[in-house]
Enzyme design. Structure first.
Site, PDB file in Angstrom:
ATOM      1  N   LYS A  80       0.718  -1.357   0.176  1.00 18.42           N
ATOM      2  CA  LYS A  80       0.176   0.153   0.082  1.00 18.42           C
ATOM      3  C   LYS A  80       0.760   1.211   0.085  1.00 18.42           C
ATOM      4  O   LYS A  80       0.706   2.328  -0.520  1.00 18.42           O
ATOM      5  CB  LYS A  80      -0.744   0.011   1.225  1.00 18.42           C
ATOM      6  N   GLN A 104      -5.035  -1.640   9.955  1.00 21.02           N
ATOM      7  CA  GLN A 104      -4.820  -3.001   9.167  1.00 21.02           C
ATOM      8  C   GLN A 104      -5.431  -3.794  10.403  1.00 21.02           C
ATOM      9  O   GLN A 104      -4.954  -4.179  11.594  1.00 21.02           O
ATOM     10  CB  GLN A 104      -3.231  -3.239   9.111  1.00 21.02           C
ATOM     11  N   ASP A 119     -11.280   2.381   4.363  1.00 17.82           N
ATOM     12  CA  ASP A 119     -11.692   0.801   4.233  1.00 17.82           C
ATOM     13  C   ASP A 119     -13.448   0.713   4.405  1.00 17.82           C
ATOM     14  O   ASP A 119     -13.580  -0.606   4.204  1.00 17.82           O
ATOM     15  CB  ASP A 119     -10.895   0.081   5.481  1.00 17.82           C
TER      16      ASP A 119
END
Ligand code: NAP
Length: 279
Positions: free
Chosen positions: A44, A88, A111
């Site tokens: 990322k 994450q 997200d």
């Protein structure tokens, strides 16, 4: 379906948007040292750097407390240089994942896991939506796969892939069935699918006989084995499918590209250019 080539093109478009916006900031928070999470975070950041996004890589020790993590999230929420923020997953067992997700500013929640964004998604309104399901839809669109009126089957019902993918397909007017570990006779259901999205995390859970002739098959799975990374769908299914995504170079690169797109959307919202982050 060549996810790698499409992702490359999208990243080029994003780079132009980023330079038009001036600065775009994305922060990632990783708690602990899970090797798979470390790989995802590095991919990322590499991709973000290449399109000119300022990415902040925050690493916290695995024994970090829930309160400390919430404090870190609060700091990033308040940091004006940060447009997009992701924590994450999975988090270590001693941390309440849902509580941490609720603490993220929904406008920065790239997200799409905050209940506000998930609720907006259910309602079919603009929202941050997870990069993987958005990437799945973008691939279907790119390859002109008819979704309206199609029988779509999603195998897997996770919050990060299966559920949002099913909702996006529903909003695109597919007739959607969601399968999971308790589904009886999975093959009988998947053989009905014109569009089959598989997000299970188990190699070969879908074999060639489980695929309808000519179907579009999106293999989200990423399973690390002796032969490297393989998907959830037996590659031999390509002979029956009309279109299929390879693993690697299918959904994986699309996920990274759509995450960057989500950070750009967050930046546009924070600069008053759109009325809601996902718009
Ligand atoms: N390419 C990418 O960018 C990307 C992004 C995210 C994830 N992934 C990959 O996608 C896969 C799925 O990820 P995830 O986070 O959604 O996984 P997850 O949270 O573990 O969910 C897996 C889902 O599969 C269902 N399932 C398990 N065994 C099954 C079976 N035999 N038949 C039918 N359904 C079954 C589970 O059902 P229950 O709900 O009943 O337990 C669950 O809903 C993993 O390989 C992951 O690495 C790839």
């Amino acid at each position: 379906m060549d996810g790698k080539a499409l992702a490359e093109r999208i990243r080029g478009e994003i780079a132009e948007e980023v330079s038009g916006l001036g600065e775009v900031g994305l922060a990632t928070v990783l708690v602990g040292d899970d090797p798979a999470s470390d790989i995802y975070i590095r991919l990322k950041h590499k991709a973000a750097g290449e399109v000119g996004i300022n990415a902040k890589d925050i690493r916290l020790a695995s024994q970090t407390s829930e309160e400390e993590l919430l404090e870190q999230v609060a700091q990033l929420n308040a940091d004006d240089s940060i447009d997009g923020l992701l924590v994450q997953l999975p988090l270590p067992d001693h941390i309440d994942e849902a509580r941490v997700i609720r603490a993220i500013d929904p406008a920065k929640d790239v997200d799409g896991l905050h209940p506000l964004n998930f609720g907006q998604l259910v309602l079919g309104r603009p929202a941050h939506v997870g990069a993987t399901p958005v990437g799945v839809m973008r691939l279907l669109e790119e390859y002109d796969v008819p979704v309206e009126g199609a029988r779509a089957v999603v195998v897997g019902r996770s919050d990060i892939v299966g559920k949002p993918a099913a909702l996006l397909l529903l909003h695109a007017n597919a007739t959607v069935t969601v399968c999971h570990s308790r589904t009886k006779d999975l093959g009988a259901v998947t053989r009905e699918a014109d569009v089959l999205v598989v997000a299970v995390g188990q190699a070969n859970v879908i074999g060639p006989d489980d695929v309808k002739e000519g179907a579009a098959v999106i293999d989200v799975g990423m399973n690390r084995g002796e032969d490297g990374v393989v998907g959830d769908v037996d590659p031999a299914a390509a002979e029956r499918a009309g279109l299929i995504t390879p693993v690697p170079a299918g959904v994986g690169p699309m996920t990274i590209a759509m995450l960057l797109a989500s950070a750009v959307k967050a930046a546009k919202y924070r600069r008053g250019r759109v009325a809601f982050p996902g718009a």
